[in-house]
Design a protein around this motif. Structure first.
Motif, PDB file in Angstrom:
ATOM      1  N   ALA A 149     -16.783   4.481  10.425  1.00 13.95           N
ATOM      2  CA  ALA A 149     -18.079   5.019  10.008  1.00 13.95           C
ATOM      3  C   ALA A 149     -18.210   4.995   8.493  1.00 13.95           C
ATOM      4  O   ALA A 149     -19.281   4.686   7.955  1.00 13.95           O
ATOM      5  N   GLN A 150     -17.132   5.278   7.783  1.00 17.34           N
ATOM      6  CA  GLN A 150     -17.153   5.262   6.328  1.00 17.34           C
ATOM      7  C   GLN A 150     -17.388   3.860   5.789  1.00 17.34           C
ATOM      8  O   GLN A 150     -18.194   3.668   4.873  1.00 17.34           O
ATOM      9  N   VAL A 151     -16.740   2.866   6.368  1.00 17.74           N
ATOM     10  CA  VAL A 151     -16.914   1.483   5.924  1.00 17.74           C
ATOM     11  C   VAL A 151     -18.342   1.010   6.190  1.00 17.74           C
ATOM     12  O   VAL A 151     -18.963   0.361   5.347  1.00 17.74           O
ATOM     13  N   ALA A 152     -18.887   1.369   7.349  1.00 20.41           N
ATOM     14  CA  ALA A 152     -20.255   0.978   7.676  1.00 20.41           C
ATOM     15  C   ALA A 152     -21.254   1.657   6.743  1.00 20.41           C
ATOM     16  O   ALA A 152     -22.226   1.034   6.297  1.00 20.41           O
ATOM     17  N   ALA A 153     -21.033   2.922   6.415  1.00 22.40           N
ATOM     18  CA  ALA A 153     -21.935   3.643   5.521  1.00 22.40           C
ATOM     19  C   ALA A 153     -21.888   3.083   4.108  1.00 22.40           C
ATOM     20  O   ALA A 153     -22.919   2.992   3.434  1.00 22.40           O
ATOM     21  N   GLU A 154     -20.710   2.701   3.634  1.00 24.55           N
ATOM     22  CA  GLU A 154     -20.597   2.109   2.298  1.00 24.55           C
ATOM     23  C   GLU A 154     -21.354   0.795   2.214  1.00 24.55           C
ATOM     24  O   GLU A 154     -22.048   0.536   1.235  1.00 24.55           O
ATOM     25  N   ASP A 155     -21.233  -0.027   3.237  1.00 26.01           N
ATOM     26  CA  ASP A 155     -21.922  -1.314   3.262  1.00 26.01           C
ATOM     27  C   ASP A 155     -23.433  -1.124   3.263  1.00 26.01           C
ATOM     28  O   ASP A 155     -24.161  -1.772   2.512  1.00 26.01           O
ATOM     29  N   CYS A 156     -23.904  -0.220   4.087  1.00 24.35           N
ATOM     30  CA  CYS A 156     -25.331   0.038   4.209  1.00 24.35           C
ATOM     31  C   CYS A 156     -25.880   0.683   2.934  1.00 24.35           C
ATOM     32  O   CYS A 156     -26.970   0.344   2.470  1.00 24.35           O
ATOM     33  N   GLY A 157     -25.140   1.612   2.365  1.00 28.25           N
ATOM     34  CA  GLY A 157     -25.585   2.301   1.161  1.00 28.25           C
ATOM     35  C   GLY A 157     -25.630   1.417  -0.063  1.00 28.25           C
ATOM     36  O   GLY A 157     -26.496   1.579  -0.929  1.00 28.25           O
ATOM     37  N   LYS A 158     -24.710   0.454  -0.141  1.00 29.49           N
ATOM     38  CA  LYS A 158     -24.689  -0.454  -1.282  1.00 29.49           C
ATOM     39  C   LYS A 158     -25.956  -1.290  -1.339  1.00 29.49           C
ATOM     40  O   LYS A 158     -26.539  -1.495  -2.407  1.00 29.49           O
ATOM     41  N   VAL A 159     -26.421  -1.764  -0.193  1.00 28.93           N
ATOM     42  CA  VAL A 159     -27.641  -2.575  -0.139  1.00 28.93           C
ATOM     43  C   VAL A 159     -28.846  -1.749  -0.560  1.00 28.93           C
ATOM     44  O   VAL A 159     -29.677  -2.194  -1.351  1.00 28.93           O
ATOM     45  N   ALA A 160     -28.944  -0.513  -0.048  1.00 27.78           N
ATOM     46  CA  ALA A 160     -30.085   0.345  -0.378  1.00 27.78           C
ATOM     47  C   ALA A 160     -30.066   0.746  -1.849  1.00 27.78           C
ATOM     48  O   ALA A 160     -31.117   0.811  -2.491  1.00 27.78           O
ATOM     49  N   PHE A 161     -28.893   0.986  -2.411  1.00 27.19           N
ATOM     50  CA  PHE A 161     -28.795   1.358  -3.819  1.00 27.19           C
ATOM     51  C   PHE A 161     -29.220   0.202  -4.720  1.00 27.19           C
ATOM     52  O   PHE A 161     -29.897   0.402  -5.720  1.00 27.19           O
ATOM     53  N   ASP A 162     -28.824  -1.015  -4.348  1.00 26.05           N
ATOM     54  CA  ASP A 162     -29.217  -2.190  -5.131  1.00 26.05           C
ATOM     55  C   ASP A 162     -30.722  -2.418  -5.098  1.00 26.05           C
ATOM     56  O   ASP A 162     -31.295  -2.956  -6.046  1.00 26.05           O
ATOM     57  N   LEU A 163     -31.378  -2.012  -4.012  1.00 22.96           N
ATOM     58  CA  LEU A 163     -32.821  -2.173  -3.902  1.00 22.96           C
ATOM     59  C   LEU A 163     -33.598  -1.053  -4.595  1.00 22.96           C
ATOM     60  O   LEU A 163     -34.813  -1.155  -4.738  1.00 22.96           O
ATOM     61  N   GLY A 164     -32.932   0.027  -5.013  1.00 20.49           N
ATOM     62  CA  GLY A 164     -33.590   1.057  -5.794  1.00 20.49           C
ATOM     63  C   GLY A 164     -33.658   2.434  -5.171  1.00 20.49           C
ATOM     64  O   GLY A 164     -34.274   3.326  -5.733  1.00 20.49           O
ATOM     65  N   MET A 165     -33.027   2.663  -4.037  1.00 20.39           N
ATOM     66  CA  MET A 165     -33.053   3.986  -3.422  1.00 20.39           C
ATOM     67  C   MET A 165     -31.989   4.865  -4.073  1.00 20.39           C
ATOM     68  O   MET A 165     -30.855   4.441  -4.249  1.00 20.39           O
ATOM     69  N   ARG A 166     -32.379   6.087  -4.451  1.00 23.38           N
ATOM     70  CA  ARG A 166     -31.445   6.986  -5.129  1.00 23.38           C
ATOM     71  C   ARG A 166     -31.188   8.279  -4.367  1.00 23.38           C
ATOM     72  O   ARG A 166     -30.112   8.847  -4.466  1.00 23.38           O
ATOM     73  N   LYS A 167     -32.157   8.791  -3.634  1.00 22.13           N
ATOM     74  CA  LYS A 167     -31.994  10.036  -2.878  1.00 22.13           C
ATOM     75  C   LYS A 167     -32.333   9.782  -1.430  1.00 22.13           C
ATOM     76  O   LYS A 167     -33.157   8.927  -1.126  1.00 22.13           O
ATOM     77  N   ALA A 168     -31.703  10.551  -0.542  1.00 18.50           N
ATOM     78  CA  ALA A 168     -31.967  10.354   0.885  1.00 18.50           C
ATOM     79  C   ALA A 168     -31.741  11.652   1.647  1.00 18.50           C
ATOM     80  O   ALA A 168     -30.939  12.492   1.255  1.00 18.50           O
ATOM     81  N   THR A 169     -32.457  11.770   2.740  1.00 15.90           N
ATOM     82  CA  THR A 169     -32.273  12.846   3.701  1.00 15.90           C
ATOM     83  C   THR A 169     -31.524  12.269   4.892  1.00 15.90           C
ATOM     84  O   THR A 169     -31.875  11.204   5.380  1.00 15.90           O
ATOM     85  N   VAL A 170     -30.504  12.982   5.369  1.00 19.98           N
ATOM     86  CA  VAL A 170     -29.650  12.457   6.436  1.00 19.98           C
ATOM     87  C   VAL A 170     -30.003  13.112   7.756  1.00 19.98           C
ATOM     88  O   VAL A 170     -30.132  14.339   7.843  1.00 19.98           O
ATOM     89  N   TYR A 171     -30.165  12.285   8.787  1.00 19.78           N
ATOM     90  CA  TYR A 171     -30.409  12.753  10.157  1.00 19.78           C
ATOM     91  C   TYR A 171     -29.283  12.228  11.034  1.00 19.78           C
ATOM     92  O   TYR A 171     -29.035  11.022  11.069  1.00 19.78           O
ATOM     93  N   VAL A 172     -28.599  13.123  11.738  1.00 21.21           N
ATOM     94  CA  VAL A 172     -27.463  12.754  12.579  1.00 21.21           C
ATOM     95  C   VAL A 172     -27.820  12.983  14.024  1.00 21.21           C
ATOM     96  O   VAL A 172     -28.371  14.033  14.387  1.00 21.21           O
ATOM     97  N   LYS A 173     -27.507  12.002  14.877  1.00 18.82           N
ATOM     98  CA  LYS A 173     -27.730  12.123  16.308  1.00 18.82           C
ATOM     99  C   LYS A 173     -26.443  11.690  17.000  1.00 18.82           C
ATOM    100  O   LYS A 173     -25.926  10.615  16.740  1.00 18.82           O
ATOM    101  N   GLY A 174     -25.958  12.514  17.903  1.00 15.44           N
ATOM    102  CA  GLY A 174     -24.765  12.138  18.640  1.00 15.44           C
ATOM    103  C   GLY A 174     -23.613  13.073  18.428  1.00 15.44           C
ATOM    104  O   GLY A 174     -23.623  13.983  17.669  1.00 15.44           O
TER     105      GLY A 174
END
Length: 86
Positions: free
Chosen positions: A61-86
Motif C-alpha cells: 500500500a505504501q509503494v502504491a501510494a508513493e507512486d500515485c502521489g508523485k504523479v499528482a504532486f508533479d501535476l500541481g496538487m498540494r493538499k488532499a482529503t483522504v477517504y478510506v473504504k474497506g
C-alpha cells in the motif's frame, strides 16, 4: 474495421483534491481525484508488481501510494482529503 479513437479529455488539476483508498482482502487501490471527482492518477498494489498474498500488505500500500502521489504532486496538487473504504 477499427474504431477511431476520440481525443482524451483534459482533467483540471487543483491545489486541493481527494484521495480515495479502497482496501479489500485481495488488493489495495488508491485513486487521486480533483475537487469535482475526476481521477487524476491511480495505482494499486497489483500494478506495482506485487502478486498473491503480498498485494494486501502495508508495504504494498505504501509503494502504491508513493507512486500515485508523485504523479499528482508533479501535476500541481498540494493538499488532499483522504477517504478510506474497506
Amino acid at each position: 474495421m477499427a474504431k477511431s479513437t476520440g481525443k482524451k479529455k483534459k482533467v483540471r488539476v487543483d491545489s486541493n483534491g481527494q484521495i480515495h483508498i479502497h482496501s479489500s482482502f485481495n488488493n489495495i487501490i488508491i485513486s487521486i481525484a480533483n475537487s469535482t471527482g475526476q481521477v487524476i492518477s491511480w495505482s494499486s498494489a497489483g500494478k506495482q508488481g506485487f502478486r498473491g498474498s503480498k498485494k494486501n500488505t502495508p508495504y504494498a500500500a505504501q509503494v502504491a501510494a508513493e507512486d500515485c502521489g508523485k504523479v499528482a504532486f508533479d501535476l500541481g496538487m498540494r493538499k488532499a482529503t483522504v477517504y478510506v473504504k474497506g
